[in-house]
Structures are given as structure tokens and as C-alpha cells.
Write an enzyme that holds these catalytic residues in place. Structure first.
Site, PDB file in Angstrom:
ATOM      1  N   TYR A 122      11.894  17.496  20.258  1.00  0.00           N
ATOM      2  CA  TYR A 122      10.726  17.238  20.432  1.00  0.00           C
ATOM      3  C   TYR A 122      10.415  15.596  20.733  1.00  0.00           C
ATOM      4  CZ  TYR A 122       5.564  16.908  19.279  1.00  0.00           C
ATOM      5  OH  TYR A 122       4.022  16.668  19.218  1.00  0.00           O
ATOM      6  N   THR A 163       8.814  13.252  19.521  1.00  0.00           N
ATOM      7  CA  THR A 163       9.114  11.893  18.699  1.00  0.00           C
ATOM      8  C   THR A 163      10.288  11.803  18.103  1.00  0.00           C
ATOM      9  OG1 THR A 163       8.062  13.417  16.928  1.00  0.00           O
ATOM     10  CG2 THR A 163       6.449  12.101  18.143  1.00  0.00           C
ATOM     11  N   LYS A 164      11.086  12.790  18.258  1.00  0.00           N
ATOM     12  CA  LYS A 164      12.412  12.809  17.506  1.00  0.00           C
ATOM     13  C   LYS A 164      13.267  11.573  18.131  1.00  0.00           C
ATOM     14  CE  LYS A 164      11.205  16.465  15.543  1.00  0.00           C
ATOM     15  NZ  LYS A 164      10.705  17.197  14.350  1.00  0.00           N
ATOM     16  N   ASN A 165      14.481  11.651  17.552  1.00  0.00           N
ATOM     17  CA  ASN A 165      15.413  10.433  17.966  1.00  0.00           C
ATOM     18  C   ASN A 165      15.815  10.283  19.371  1.00  0.00           C
ATOM     19  OD1 ASN A 165      15.336   9.981  15.183  1.00  0.00           O
ATOM     20  ND2 ASN A 165      16.976   8.891  14.960  1.00  0.00           N
ATOM     21  N   MET A 166      15.964  11.453  19.902  1.00  0.00           N
ATOM     22  CA  MET A 166      16.099  11.705  21.292  1.00  0.00           C
ATOM     23  C   MET A 166      15.131  12.953  21.566  1.00  0.00           C
ATOM     24  SD  MET A 166      19.921  13.392  21.836  1.00  0.00           S
ATOM     25  CE  MET A 166      19.261  14.267  23.357  1.00  0.00           C
TER      26      MET A 166
END
Ligand SMILES: *Cc1c(COP(=O)(O)O)cnc(C)c1O
Length: 355
Positions: free
Chosen positions: A176, A178-181
Site C-alpha cells: 500500500y 504508505t508502507k516502507n515500499m
């Protein structure tokens, strides 16, 4: 305003998206296959199967393990709703075990008392980018013959005693925004078990191995090559993104005062999906307003234990787990994303220290 999250895109994403559009193959195709290969390498697993979201990754992982009506899955009540909802989707019942107040993850000491003859799996959630305490969790799971489904949606690249998130049990990741990637929306299931990988592949595409021949009831939970193109560019930058998050978190740990800062247990690497403090003696709503007035965005992950959400109350859940109750009232996440400048970090420290 310094935002709580900020996706980072550049020429690499644009070039790959352009390549996909020009190729004419925009649905699941070669870019998805390449992303799966590179994601498995990242996690140190034999297989990675791309799906449409972290939620569908969890749902299909549970189905691939044969979990359904009458079964119970133990998970954390201090998480995004998708962890427990994925259990409901299969017809099984989530059972909530309290967390540890220092790591915010499942408390292994409380796991065994929640195991019943119906328990089929444990779903630890690696919250905020810190892995759950996997040694005791794996030991208990093995002793009771339970599957382990890791909700690693916030933990791309995190390690526990040198092993990557998603390589202990069946790993479920979110891609998604906003995740780290990210791939904008997307998900990944990781496993060393060829049968689990095969079943997830079948389930994501209408139970079909050969086109228009359907062996089992499946879904359309495929990822597209357009999304995979973005994901491939992001995967190449993940190490550098996580290193920036780690530097930012170190700075905050060293300079914040009068708040409970996050802990990193010996032998683990935290990838700081969120940098979350606890306010033990300060009114949280007032703090959020004060931070906002100084240009610092913040957010509460998560304000309500899953078992107190209406969707769970309506299903008869009537629980009060003490650590979860306490931390839902106290946690506050601060910006830690890779786009923060030194000036941003100074602003955050000054604003928090004057709360
Ligand atoms: C984001 C997230 C999910 C769901 O992922 P989506 O891609 O949004 O469906 C599941 N669990 C946790 C802990 C998450 O943070």
C-alpha cells in the site's frame, strides 16, 4: 506541515511504468513475475506470490492453509483491522491475545492459554516494523501443530536474529502507498512451501491453472504489471529507505524527552514503518493539536482495540486486555519517513519536548 507519511517516487518508477504501458501488457505479466522473484530474494524465501493487497495476501494465506469455518486463529488486537478481518473472511474465528507494552507485539507468554482444540494458526503482527518474538511463537506453534501466518504488512526487510520477516511462517506483506515500499496497492505472500505457493496462485486467479479450466473456487486478487513496475523500482530503493528511517529513528530516540520512546530488542532490526511514542501523563488530543500548531503531523495507530470495533462487538466479542487497553489510549506516531530533513527532525524534537 511535516506529513506523517510521504511516498517517494522518481524517474525509476516513471521509466518502468512507461515501459509497461508501451508494452501493452498491463495486467498480470512479466513485471509481476520479476517482482515475485526479487521479493522472494529479499525475504530469503523460495517463493513469493503477488496479490492485489495486504488484505488479500492474508486472506489467501489462511485459505491456502485450509483454514475455514469452525477453526480459530490467534492474533493481536492491536493492529490494523485487516489482520483479524482476514480470519473472518474465511469463516474462522479470530481469538485475541494481549500484547507486550514494550514491543506492542503479541505476548508469547499468553499464547498457550488461548489455544483450544479448534486453533489452527497463530498470526503474529510485526507492528510498526518490529518483528514479533518469533522464537517462542514458532516453538509453541510447532509443539501444537499450528500454522504461522506472519502479518508482515509493516515489516519489509525487518530481521529477527538475522532472519527476515516473512521467512518464519507464511509471510503476508502489503504494498500500500504508505508502507516502507509500495506499488500503490498490492500485496505479497512469501513461503518455502511449494504447495502453499501453488494454492495461493490458484486462489488469486479463479482457481485456474489452465485458462478457462477452474479446479477450485478462487477470486480475482491479481496484481497488475503497472503496479508491479512501481513495486520493482521501490524494491531497489528499500534498503536505502529503511536506512533513512533507521537514522531518523535514532535521532528521535537520542533527543526526545519525557515520552516513552520505542524499544528495539537485542538481535532485531526495526524498519520503522512507524515511530511511535507513548504519552503517559499528557493529554493525547491536546498534544496532537500542539504538534499541528508547530507544523508537525502525527497519527494514532490504533485508537481502538480490534475487539472493540463495532464489527467485532456485533459478533459478540466482549474483551478487555489490559496492555492493549492502555496503549490504545497512549500511543502517538511521529513522522520518520525517508523524506525528512535534519531541519524537520529538529522541529519534531523541539515540538515534542515542549509538550
Ligand atoms: C496495511 C496493513 C494491512 C493491509 O494491507 P492492505 O494492503 O492495506 O490491504 C494488514 N495488516 C497490517 C498490520 C497493515 O498495516
Amino acid at each position: 506541515m511535516i506529513p506523517i507519511s510521504k511516498p517517494q517516487f522518481g524517474e525509476e518508477e516513471l521509466a518502468l511504468v512507461r515501459e509497461v504501458l508501451e508494452s501493452g501488457i498491463v495486467a498480470q505479466g512479466p513485471k509481476v513475475a520479476q517482482l515475485e522473484e526479487e521479493f522472494a530474494a529479499l525475504c530469503g524465501t523460495k517463493y513469493a506470490v503477488a496479490v492485489s493487497s495486504g488484505t488479500t495476501a492474508l486472506h489467501l494465506a489462511l485459505l491456502a492453509h485450509g483454514i475455514g469455518p469452525g477453526d480459530e486463529v490467534i492474533t493481536s488486537p492491536f493492529t490494523f483491522i485487516a489482520s483479524a478481518n482476514s480470519v473472518l473472511f474465511t469463516g474462522a474465528t479470530p481469538r485475541f491475545v494481549d500484547i507486550r507494552k514494550d514491543t506492542y507485539n503479541l505476548d508469547p507468554d499468553q499464547l498457550e492459554s488461548a489455544i483450544t482444540p479448534r486453533t489452527k494458526a497463530i498470526m503474529p503482527v510485526h507492528l510498526y516494523g518490529l518483528m514479533a518474538d518469533m522464537d517462542p511463537i514458532m516453538e509453541i506453534a510447532e509443539r501444537h501443530g499450528l500454522a504461522v501466518i506472519e502479518d508482515a504488512a509493516q515489516a519489509h526487510g525487518a530481521t529477527y536474529k538475522g532472519r527476515k520477516a516473512g521467512s518464519f511462517g507464511t509471510g503476508c506483506f502489503s504494498l500500500y502507498a504508505t508502507k516502507n515500499m509500495t506499488s500503490a496497492e498490492g500485496g505479497m505472500v512469501t513461503t518455502n512451501d511449494p504447495e502453499i505457493a501453488e494454492r495461493v496462485k490458484l486462489l488469486r486467479a479463479h482457481g485456474s491453472k489452465v485458462r478457462y479450466y477452474h479446479d477450485i473456487l478462487g477470486y480475482n486478487f491479481r496484481l497488475t504489471d503497472l503496479h508491479a513496475a512501481v513495486g520493482l523500482a521501490q524494491l531497489k530503493k528499500l534498503e536505502q529507505f529503511n536506512a533513512a528511517r533507521q537514522r531518523n529513528a535514532e535521532f528521535l530516540n537520542a533527543h526526545l524527552q519525557n515520552v516513552v520512546v520505542p524499544c528495539v530488542p537485542e538481535g532485531q532490526t526495526h524498519v520503522w514503518h512507524q515511530y511511535t511514542i507513548r504519552l503517559e501523563h499528557t493529554d493525547r488530543d491536546a498534544a496532537i493539536e500542539k504538534l499541528k500548531a508547530k507544523g508537525v503531523g502525527s497519527a494514532v495507530f490504533y485508537p481502538v482495540p480490534v475487539y472493540r470495533q463495532k464489527v467485532y462487538l456485533d459478533r459478540g466479542y466482549d474483551l478487555s486486555l489490559p496492555a492493549t487497553e492502555e496503549v490504545t489510549k497512549q500511543v502517538l506516531s511521529l513522522p520518520v519517513h525517508p523524506a525528512l530533513t535534519s531541519a524537520d527532525l529538529e522541529t519534531i524534537v523541539e515540538a515534542v519536548n515542549s509538550l
